[in-house]
Each structure stands twice: as structure tokens, then as C-alpha cells.
Design a protein around this motif. Sequence first.
Motif, PDB file in Angstrom:
ATOM      1  N   GLY A 176      -4.972   1.944  -2.816  1.00 18.44           N
ATOM      2  CA  GLY A 176      -4.547   0.556  -2.953  1.00 18.44           C
ATOM      3  C   GLY A 176      -4.282  -0.105  -1.623  1.00 18.44           C
ATOM      4  N   TRP A 189      -0.879 -11.367   6.426  1.00 19.41           N
ATOM      5  CA  TRP A 189      -1.571 -10.177   6.943  1.00 19.41           C
ATOM      6  C   TRP A 189      -3.044 -10.438   7.276  1.00 19.41           C
ATOM      7  CZ3 TRP A 189      -5.118  -6.382   7.055  1.00 19.41           C
ATOM      8  CH2 TRP A 189      -4.747  -5.222   7.715  1.00 19.41           C
ATOM      9  N   GLY A 190      -3.730 -11.131   6.368  1.00 20.91           N
ATOM     10  CA  GLY A 190      -5.152 -11.389   6.584  1.00 20.91           C
ATOM     11  C   GLY A 190      -5.382 -12.270   7.808  1.00 20.91           C
ATOM     12  N   THR A 219      -1.610  -3.774  -4.327  1.00 21.56           N
ATOM     13  CA  THR A 219      -0.629  -2.976  -3.601  1.00 21.56           C
ATOM     14  C   THR A 219      -0.186  -3.805  -2.412  1.00 21.56           C
ATOM     15  OG1 THR A 219      -1.837  -0.987  -4.197  1.00 21.56           O
ATOM     16  CG2 THR A 219      -0.230  -0.780  -2.425  1.00 21.56           C
ATOM     17  N   LEU A 220       1.094  -4.020  -2.282  1.00 19.77           N
ATOM     18  CA  LEU A 220       1.555  -4.761  -1.113  1.00 19.77           C
ATOM     19  C   LEU A 220       1.779  -3.794   0.035  1.00 19.77           C
ATOM     20  CD1 LEU A 220       3.999  -7.407  -2.604  1.00 19.77           C
ATOM     21  CD2 LEU A 220       1.525  -7.473  -2.308  1.00 19.77           C
ATOM     22  N   LEU A 221       1.669  -4.305   1.241  1.00 15.88           N
ATOM     23  CA  LEU A 221       1.881  -3.474   2.418  1.00 15.88           C
ATOM     24  C   LEU A 221       3.366  -3.509   2.776  1.00 15.88           C
ATOM     25  CD1 LEU A 221      -1.223  -4.736   4.378  1.00 15.88           C
ATOM     26  CD2 LEU A 221      -1.033  -2.800   2.814  1.00 15.88           C
ATOM     27  N   ARG A 222       3.789  -2.443   3.446  1.00 12.78           N
ATOM     28  CA  ARG A 222       5.193  -2.321   3.823  1.00 12.78           C
ATOM     29  C   ARG A 222       5.620  -3.537   4.649  1.00 12.78           C
ATOM     30  NH1 ARG A 222       8.176   2.333   3.833  1.00 12.78           N
ATOM     31  NH2 ARG A 222       6.432   3.711   3.460  1.00 12.78           N
ATOM     32  N   LEU A 270      -8.428  -8.289   2.503  1.00 11.02           N
ATOM     33  CA  LEU A 270      -7.947  -9.446   3.266  1.00 11.02           C
ATOM     34  C   LEU A 270      -8.662  -9.568   4.602  1.00 11.02           C
ATOM     35  CD1 LEU A 270      -4.121  -9.260   2.502  1.00 11.02           C
ATOM     36  CD2 LEU A 270      -5.762 -10.951   1.685  1.00 11.02           C
ATOM     37  N   ALA A 310      -1.866 -14.378  -0.044  1.00  8.98           N
ATOM     38  CA  ALA A 310      -2.480 -13.801   1.156  1.00  8.98           C
ATOM     39  C   ALA A 310      -3.965 -14.122   1.198  1.00  8.98           C
ATOM     40  CB  ALA A 310      -2.254 -12.287   1.167  1.00  8.98           C
ATOM     41  N   GLN A 317       1.686   3.108   6.685  1.00  9.47           N
ATOM     42  CA  GLN A 317       2.405   3.133   5.405  1.00  9.47           C
ATOM     43  C   GLN A 317       3.101   4.465   5.177  1.00  9.47           C
ATOM     44  OE1 GLN A 317       2.486   0.262   3.233  1.00  9.47           O
ATOM     45  NE2 GLN A 317       1.735  -0.495   5.176  1.00  9.47           N
ATOM     46  N   ALA A 326      -0.329 -11.469  -3.461  1.00 12.09           N
ATOM     47  CA  ALA A 326      -1.697 -11.109  -3.077  1.00 12.09           C
ATOM     48  C   ALA A 326      -2.603 -12.337  -3.075  1.00 12.09           C
ATOM     49  CB  ALA A 326      -2.244 -10.052  -4.033  1.00 12.09           C
ATOM     50  N   ARG A 335      -3.375 -12.306  10.502  1.00  9.58           N
ATOM     51  CA  ARG A 335      -3.158 -11.472  11.695  1.00  9.58           C
ATOM     52  C   ARG A 335      -4.344 -10.548  11.927  1.00  9.58           C
ATOM     53  NH1 ARG A 335       1.948 -11.018   9.857  1.00  9.58           N
ATOM     54  NH2 ARG A 335       1.691  -8.840   9.279  1.00  9.58           N
ATOM     55  N   THR A 394      -6.247  -3.308  -0.263  1.00  6.43           N
ATOM     56  CA  THR A 394      -5.564  -4.563   0.048  1.00  6.43           C
ATOM     57  C   THR A 394      -5.954  -5.062   1.427  1.00  6.43           C
ATOM     58  OG1 THR A 394      -3.697  -4.027  -1.356  1.00  6.43           O
ATOM     59  CG2 THR A 394      -3.301  -5.632   0.384  1.00  6.43           C
TER      60      THR A 394
END
Lengths: 292, 351, 229
Positions: free
Chosen positions: C126, B100-101, B88-91, C134, B148, C148, B145, B103, C130
Motif C-alpha cells: 500500500g 506528498w505528490g 494507505t497514508l504515509l507516516r 502520487l 493529495a 515507514q 488520498a 514534494r 500510494t
Amino acid sequence: MTRSSIAGPGRMLSALLLLSVVVLPAHAPAQAKPETPRVRVATTTSLYDTGLWEVLEAAFEAGAACDLDLICAGTGRALEWGASGDVDVVVTHSPTQEAAFIAARHGRERVAFAYNYFLIVGPATDPAEIGDLSPEDAFRMLSEKATHPFVSRGDDSGTHTRERSIWKAAGLDPVRIRDSGRWYVEAGLGMGSTLSMAAQLGAYTLTDNGTFLAYRDDLDLMPIVIRGEALLNVYAVIVCTRAANPEGAAALSAFLTGDAGQDLIGAYGCESPGSRLFTPCAGTDCGSDPTR
Amino acid sequence: MELELVEVHHRYDRSASLQGLDLHVASGTIHAVMGATGCGKSTVLRLAGLLTKPASGLILVDGQPVPSRSRARLAVRRRTATVPQEPTLLRGSIRQNVGWGLRARGIRGTELRERTAQALDLLQLVDLADRRHDSLSGGERKRTALAAAVAVRPDLLLLDEPFSSSHPSLRRSLRELILAINRTLGTTVIVATHDVQDALSLAGALTVMDQGRAVQAGAVDEVLQQPHCAFIAEFAGTVNLLRVTGGSGTSCRVGELVIQTPEAVVPGTFLAIPSGQVLLGVSEPTTSARNRYPGHIVDLQPFEYGFLVTVACADVRISAVVTRGSVDELELAPGREVWVYFKVSAVRSYL
Amino acid sequence: MRELLVEAVRRIAALDPEVMDITLRTLLLSSSATVLSCLLFGPLAATIHFTSFRGKGALIGLVQTLYSVPTVLIGLLVYLVLSRSGPLGGLGLLFTPQAIVAGQALLIAPVVMGLAITTLRGVGSGVSDTALGLGASRLQAALVVVQQARHAWATVVLMAFGRAVSEVGVAMMVGGNIRGHTRTLTTAISLGIGRGDNAEAVALGIMLLVVALAVTFLANVAGRLSRGT
């Protein structure tokens, strides 16, 4: 994954309320001058619904450095608020309840300042034929026939208390009357709403003169019984012992019984034909000799 | 990073539960966790990535139990990165997702920009960098993903079905990328997959799972040569798996045989030749198949619609799928002299 | 009936100061209550959602059952607490705007919490997987999930505001319907009928309807935005 601790509901509520005190004064509406002291008045609905308080409030606030908070309630509730200190002053019209209030030291002095009369009102045709009777006989007749509806305030207000005392004077038990049939309707509403309901039902009801005059144009109700000592309606002001603002409370009491207040009360409603709504009576025996 | 799961019991969303799983992943290796859908592979990855605590059992990282205090645990978790099967990607943009990881670890400024750009480049996502998260295909999401995960330079990379929803051409470059990360950075990789070929193409070691348990573990060739479960046995039976022992370029040596391959391979690599593509003849074939070897039949087993015939060619055993008709026609039986032949294009090479 | 409507509309069109004053006060009080309730109970709902503990399912069920708690019961509860003889009587808050705000904030708390939990659940596992995969801390992952949901939060706030603005029990019992101080649209409408001033009641009713419809409309827009169409 930590275990969350859930505060008890009581604590949460208290915290919420405390927070609201901290957060809100900054943007609480209608607090023009936050330092202006407020006087909380619990007033009988029959007095409020006539509109008299709007005149009195304006005059009082113009002369005193106080804001009036007017809260409408039946006499019973108003006296409860007075006893708990939630209001500073009560303005009511039920001598027996007021006497009990004084006896319990919730207030030091009951000062009568105006009176008018209760009326039994009903359909113009007077189907129960009670027009020529005394209040007590009229009530007895209604309960014997048990066919013509009667709307009771049913809210422990001064008017309701008076209604019950008339039932007693007529030799009837108000508690038994409640269960005596569908003709007896308990509204649980203020005076104005009760009058509206009576008009809608084609019923009789007991009302104070002032509220009735204020509403009569909109209602198909006529005064049916207007004479009898049982119908005298005296308004009194009591400064509560637990008042948060005793000075303001005393000032309001002085205003109501003083010349300025008395003149306003006497003049109120006189511009319209009919009759005056209230008779100012501070310092007199307050119409206890009703020869009308 | 060395990872060990000892006697782990866990139940995750009803379907897949682990019942006393043992898993040992040596530092710097690529380890495949293999099994049918619902055997608990994904749960193993969640546990290995410290996303979930097991109901019971022990997880050891570099020989030490994983701390239970959240701060210390987070420090260990930040040495890992997980790529879910359906990420699932983040907005936000793809670039933001890839960074993202970093940050989350408080990395900002030039370092953030550079490492993000590097990861985008590695996964061929530069053109997509400014697209929105919800405008990508499944394969592109997967690459995002992975980018990332790569950007945070984990000690342990956890990949759930890394090649699902990828085109064959992309599979190859993804595979090479994963191998390169493992080789150059020493990153330990765990791959969960239901596909034996995927496992084969990446991993040196393999743990086979069935119903929440490890049924077999070891080096890939050991497991494939002596499978303990039908699932592997069936696959192993249909593919000849040969370890390259010498040679160079596209001509390599397996034992005493020389086998031509479509691309250059180095010793240590596996060659996989599907049994269905191996042909048998009683005399030297005249076809264009460049790989041809004489030998004699050592085994003959009924298989699907015909027989699986195993032939010993010098010191190498090669199996072929033969129809019942051919077995009768060629009078195939143990001990019979035959020729084994297959095209160069039938040979696939794995690490 | 017709004259009544005409008179009511005339008063609104003429920006009758009484009607406008009551409308503005209502909006201010109910939005304060909404903000307060969201600030207090939103994080509480998130804490419930993001942690696991025994009885979590039952607690969420209870919260959702409380959606329909009668407003007068909350009014009574807050009255008893704020009354001079009650535990917080010393604050002198009864019959003040603050009391209405506190009472309404409490009233809409179950709606805020229930809808917040539903919203967070709607984000799906999800997203947090995610983030955690990460290297996000639990807090970072929770913040991402909150982020979100975006437009869905507008729906939560609007639904809560809608319940606050249309309730009468709390405003009447702990506010006291004091003119120029704690009189709101709903209490004024009750009073308007009580006093026989039906035109004012109708005018206020129209204002309340407009507010309620606007809230529903905005909630719909927010809903569509959050579904990304």
C-alpha cells in the motif's frame, strides 16, 4: 524494474574487507600509536598459559619500540602461520617439527632459549601403577591395560608431538593408539584445558612442567613419571623468513636469548615454593644431559 | 489526456487477470470501468496509472506508446494521479500526506503550502490537517488520498471505488467535486466501480468488464439501453433511465412528458427512476404523486416475485415492478390502457 | 562456585581494567561490524526487495538459510582470504581488529539482509502504491517504504549486533585473541577457561550476558514501538 546484478561472493568479500581497511583505522580500538610497529608472535600455549609471556611482553615493549601481538596456538599451527608469513616469530617446543620448518627455509635459525621437563601426571593414587616406570614403559602399560583414561592434547602441538614420539619409542603406532579404545581421549584443546579435563576424568596426561605448576593448585593431579630423556622440553625461537617485521622479530629473538630475557625466565615462578618453571639455556646445550 | 489500452494481458496477485482488454478513454471525459469484484478493474487502474507494466499489449497516451525508459515513463506517470480503493497514508500529518505528490515533484515553499491548503480546503480536510496519518476513519483517509491526488493537478485522475466508505451526504459533495474538476480543469477521469449508480452519477462513457475482458463499451445511456450482459441488464431493467431534453428548474421535459424533479436539472442530464417505485393504476390516481401519465402496456415480463411491466407514455417508455396479484386483479396485459405514477422524491438526477 | 561468583562480581564492581578494556573493545568491534554490515548489505537487501529478477525468491530463501551459517566457517573463510598467502594477504590484516570487524560484518550479513527484506515486506504494498500513485519515482517510493519501517530497523540492527557480539569463531580465528588488541569477551572467556582463571571468565561472562540481555531488551522496546503501542 531493472535487473540487479549480484556480485560474486568472492568479489563481495574482497570489497568488504577492503572497505573495512579504509573505514576502520580511524576508530579501531587499542591502537594507541598507529605508527608503532607490531611484532606478531605465535607462541605455544604451554608457554602462554603459565603467564610467563605477560612478564616478557612488558619488559620487551619497555625496551623496544615495538608492540608484541601474542597469538596462542599449538606448535603445529604456530609453524603454519610462520610459514605463511602471518606471524613474524614463532616460539615452539618441538625439535623435529622445527627442524622441518628450517629445512623448508621458512626460518633461518632455530635458537633454543629455555627448557623444562614434560611430566606424566595423573591421579595421586596412580591406579595404573606406572609410577616407577620410564615414560616409554608407562605408556606401554597404559595401552596394555586400556582401562585407565589418558587425555591427549590431540592438536598437533609440541606436547602432542612429544606424546606421539614417546608412543613410537615405546614401539607402538600412535595412529593405532588413537583407535584402541575409549581410554584414549583426544581433547583438541590447549594445555590448561587438557589438564582440567584430565583432572575431571581422573585421567593421566602428558604436560609440560611449567603449565602444570601454574595450574596444580586447582587440580587433583600429581606428577607420576618425571624422569627420562624423552621428557626433556626445549623452547626455541625462530625468526620467520616471510616476516613482515623482520627487525622487530630479530629484536624479540635477541631479547629472549639475551641477559634481560634469560634472567626474567629464570626468575619466573621462583617466588612460589616448588621449583622454577623454566631454566634459561641460551647458548648452552639446553639440558640434553638430564641428570636430575 | 487520452488513454488507450490495446489487447492488454496482465496477471496481478492471482485473482484478477486481464485477458486481452481493450479500453479507450477520450480526453476530458469521465469514464467508468465497471464490473463485479475481481473482474480486473483495479488492475486496469494500475496499468492506466503506469504503476505496473502489462505482460503484453500496448498502452497509448495521447496516441503515443508509453515509453519504457524509466525517466521518460516517470514523466508520463506524473501526469496521472491514483486514489486506491483503500488508500494507505504515509507516516506523518494529513497536511504532509496531501502535499506528498507535490514534494515528490520537487515543489517546495509557498507553492507547496498554497496548493496543499487549497486541496485540503476542497476536500473539507482543513480541520484534520494536523492530525496524524493513523488517526483517521476510512472515509477521511479516502478524502486525504483524493486531496493529495487533486493537489498535483493531474491530466488523468484514477479513482478506485471513490465513494466506498463515504457517508451519503459526503458522496454528493465528492461527486460534485469530481465533476467540477473534470469540467473546469479538463481533467480526464477514470472511475473503477462495481456500483452502476456510481458509474451513472459520474461518467459519460462506460466500459463494462467481465472476467478480464471488456464486454461492452460506449456512452452510458447506450450501454444501459442495450446491455450486453446480465449484470447491466438486470440493473437497467430495474431503473428507468431518461434523458432530459428540455425544461428548466425542477420541471423538466423528457420527450413529450413533463417530469417534476426534487432538484433543478439541466438538459442532457439523466433521470433515474427505480422501477420498484413506479406504480400502475387502471384509472387516474387520486394519490399525492405529482408525476402521472396515461399510456398503454407494451411489454410484460416475469421479474423476481412479480412482473416487469413496460408502459409507453407518449414517446417515453417507463417500466414498473408489479406483483403477480396486481397483474391478475388489474387484468394487466399488453395493449391495456393504464396510468403510470411516481413521487417526485423517487426521481434522481445524474449528469 | 560461590567464591567464584563473588570474586567475579568483585572484579566487575571494582571496574577491573582488564575486564572493562575487553568489554569496551568488544562493544566497539561488534558495533563497527554491525554498522559496516548494515551500510553494505542493507542497501543490497533493499535492491533485492525493490527489483524483480529471475530467482529472486530462491535468493531470499538462500539468504535466510545462511542465518545459521556456523561462525567458524566464516572465520575460516576470512582467515584463508586474509592470510599472507591468501588473496588479500598483502594488506596484513590477519590478527587485527579490522579483520574481526570484517569477519563479523560478513557473518551477520545474512541476518542483516534477511531481516531487512522481512522488514520491507512488512511495510506492505500500500505504501509504495500510494507513493507511486502520487508520482514518486521508483527511488522515492523505495525511500518512503524504508522510512515507514522506522523502529523495525532498530530491531534489525540490534539482532545483527547481538549475533556479532556473541560469536567466538571469527574473533578467535582471525583476531587471534591478542591481549589489549584483539581480545574480545568471547575469546577471553575461552582463554579464561583455558588458563584456569575461572573468576575472570565468569566476570567476562557476566558482562557478555549483560550486553546480550540489554540488546534483547532494546530490541523488544523497538519492536513494541514499531507496532505503535
